[in-house]
Write a protein that holds these residues in place. Structure first.
Motif, PDB file in Angstrom:
ATOM      1  N   LYS A  22      -0.651  47.752 -42.783  1.00  0.00           N
ATOM      2  CA  LYS A  22      -0.230  47.606 -41.396  1.00  0.00           C
ATOM      3  C   LYS A  22       1.235  47.164 -41.374  1.00  0.00           C
ATOM      4  O   LYS A  22       1.692  46.470 -42.277  1.00  0.00           O
ATOM      5  CB  LYS A  22      -1.078  46.558 -40.658  1.00  0.00           C
TER       6      LYS A  22
ATOM      7  N   PHE B 267      -4.269  44.685 -45.453  1.00  0.00           N
ATOM      8  CA  PHE B 267      -5.468  44.145 -44.810  1.00  0.00           C
ATOM      9  C   PHE B 267      -6.668  44.253 -45.751  1.00  0.00           C
ATOM     10  O   PHE B 267      -6.774  45.165 -46.552  1.00  0.00           O
ATOM     11  CB  PHE B 267      -5.764  44.901 -43.516  1.00  0.00           C
TER      12      PHE B 267
ATOM     13  N   ASP C 297      -7.569  54.373 -46.186  1.00  0.00           N
ATOM     14  CA  ASP C 297      -8.179  53.136 -46.658  1.00  0.00           C
ATOM     15  C   ASP C 297      -8.566  53.306 -48.126  1.00  0.00           C
ATOM     16  O   ASP C 297      -8.821  54.426 -48.592  1.00  0.00           O
ATOM     17  CB  ASP C 297      -9.423  52.804 -45.841  1.00  0.00           C
TER      18      ASP C 297
ATOM     19  N   LYS D 206      -4.232  54.665 -40.782  1.00  0.00           N
ATOM     20  CA  LYS D 206      -5.624  55.068 -40.948  1.00  0.00           C
ATOM     21  C   LYS D 206      -5.716  56.337 -41.789  1.00  0.00           C
ATOM     22  O   LYS D 206      -4.719  57.019 -42.039  1.00  0.00           O
ATOM     23  CB  LYS D 206      -6.274  55.298 -39.586  1.00  0.00           C
TER      24      LYS D 206
ATOM     25  N   THR E 175      -6.677  39.043 -44.948  1.00  0.00           N
ATOM     26  CA  THR E 175      -5.585  39.811 -45.534  1.00  0.00           C
ATOM     27  C   THR E 175      -5.379  39.469 -47.006  1.00  0.00           C
ATOM     28  O   THR E 175      -5.542  38.331 -47.432  1.00  0.00           O
ATOM     29  CB  THR E 175      -4.264  39.564 -44.779  1.00  0.00           C
TER      30      THR E 175
ATOM     31  N   GLN F  64      -1.735  49.399 -32.312  1.00  0.00           N
ATOM     32  CA  GLN F  64      -2.462  48.270 -31.721  1.00  0.00           C
ATOM     33  C   GLN F  64      -1.463  47.443 -30.925  1.00  0.00           C
ATOM     34  O   GLN F  64      -0.427  47.043 -31.455  1.00  0.00           O
ATOM     35  CB  GLN F  64      -3.127  47.429 -32.812  1.00  0.00           C
TER      36      GLN F  64
ATOM     37  N   TYR G 223      -6.244  48.417 -46.250  1.00  0.00           N
ATOM     38  CA  TYR G 223      -5.315  49.371 -45.652  1.00  0.00           C
ATOM     39  C   TYR G 223      -4.025  48.629 -45.301  1.00  0.00           C
ATOM     40  O   TYR G 223      -3.960  47.395 -45.319  1.00  0.00           O
ATOM     41  CB  TYR G 223      -5.901  50.073 -44.424  1.00  0.00           C
TER      42      TYR G 223
ATOM     43  N   TYR H 194       3.090  40.865 -35.660  1.00  0.00           N
ATOM     44  CA  TYR H 194       1.818  40.192 -35.395  1.00  0.00           C
ATOM     45  C   TYR H 194       2.104  38.688 -35.372  1.00  0.00           C
ATOM     46  O   TYR H 194       2.481  38.099 -36.386  1.00  0.00           O
ATOM     47  CB  TYR H 194       0.797  40.555 -36.463  1.00  0.00           C
TER      48      TYR H 194
ATOM     49  N   ARG I   5      -1.581  50.468 -37.650  1.00  0.00           N
ATOM     50  CA  ARG I   5      -2.565  50.433 -38.728  1.00  0.00           C
ATOM     51  C   ARG I   5      -2.599  51.846 -39.304  1.00  0.00           C
ATOM     52  O   ARG I   5      -2.854  52.822 -38.589  1.00  0.00           O
ATOM     53  CB  ARG I   5      -3.927  50.038 -38.174  1.00  0.00           C
TER      54      ARG I   5
ATOM     55  N   GLU J 217       1.452  46.649 -33.575  1.00  0.00           N
ATOM     56  CA  GLU J 217       1.414  47.068 -34.972  1.00  0.00           C
ATOM     57  C   GLU J 217       0.914  48.495 -35.108  1.00  0.00           C
ATOM     58  O   GLU J 217       0.228  49.008 -34.232  1.00  0.00           O
ATOM     59  CB  GLU J 217       0.441  46.192 -35.773  1.00  0.00           C
TER      60      GLU J 217
END
Length: 218
Positions: free
Chosen positions: A193, A122, A95, A92, A129, A48, A191, A197, A90, A88
């Motif tokens: 990250k 997250f 989760d 995936k 968060t 991201q 999940y 940020y 994430r 960032e």
């Protein structure tokens, strides 16, 4: 000098105690003991970054090191987002809503990066968060509530974060040492990250580097 049997027994017992203490000091349990590794690869890493720049202007992956950087004047990661700038990953495909999960990675923050989150768990309720680790002026914080580690600039640091969903507890380890045990913040979808940020009182440029990213479960 002649020792009696009682003296020899006392000497042997003392030596045994010293060995036990030494083993305790030098053979501490690792945060990953008792956990099962989760297989992940680059395909699990969703990047991201500011929506108006290409990935290679805010992220690189060279010789096993993920490098993230962002400027406080950057755009958010989507045109509809009202959040601050980020670069960032994430994670995936992993989760979770129950059980015990663990994140491990080695991070490096160069001098000057401040007012930035470098790692998140997250998912929470009503907030977004369950955990944020932020950097302010060379100190790593749990949100802005507690100091996790001082003088972090310009050195590689091992981080382990354990999230026990059922118990609503987390553990934060730095270089294998338990530093904080915060409570969970609710939510049923989580999940991990990592990267940069932007938060409050941010520096003009923020950067973090990561290597050795691993996930574990119980």
């Amino acid at each position: 000098m002649v020792y009696s049997s009682s003296h020899l027994q006392l000497l042997l017992f003392t030596l045994f105690q010293l060995i036990v203490i030494q083993n305790h000091l030098f053979c501490k349990a690792d945060p990953t003991d008792g956990f099962t590794p989760i297989s992940i690869s680059q395909s699990n890493f969703e990047i991201q970054k500011p929506y108006d720049v290409p990935v290679n202007q805010r992220y690189s992956f060279i010789d096993g090191v993920h490098k993230f950087w962002v400027y406080k004047t950057d755009k958010p990661h989507t045109t509809s987002s009202q959040t601050k700038p980020r670069s960032e990953i994430r994670i995936k495909g992993n989760d979770y809503s129950s059980g015990v999960r663990q994140f491990e990675g080695y991070f490096y923050v160069p001098s000057g990066s401040s007012g930035v989150s470098i790692m998140q768990v997250f998912g929470a309720s009503p907030s977004s968060t369950t955990l944020m680790l932020r950097v302010y002026d060379g100190t790593l914080y749990y949100y802005r509530e507690k100091v996790i580690e001082s003088n972090i600039y310009n050195r590689w640091i091992r981080l382990n974060v354990i999230h026990d969903v059922g118990a609503s507890k987390l553990k934060v380890y730095i270089n294998g040492v338990l530093k904080h045990e915060p409570s969970g913040r609710g939510g049923d979808h989580h999940y991990f990250k990592f990267g940069v940020y932007t938060q409050d009182n941010e520096s003009d440029r923020m950067e973090s580097r990561w290597r050795g990213i691993k996930l574990f479960k119980k």
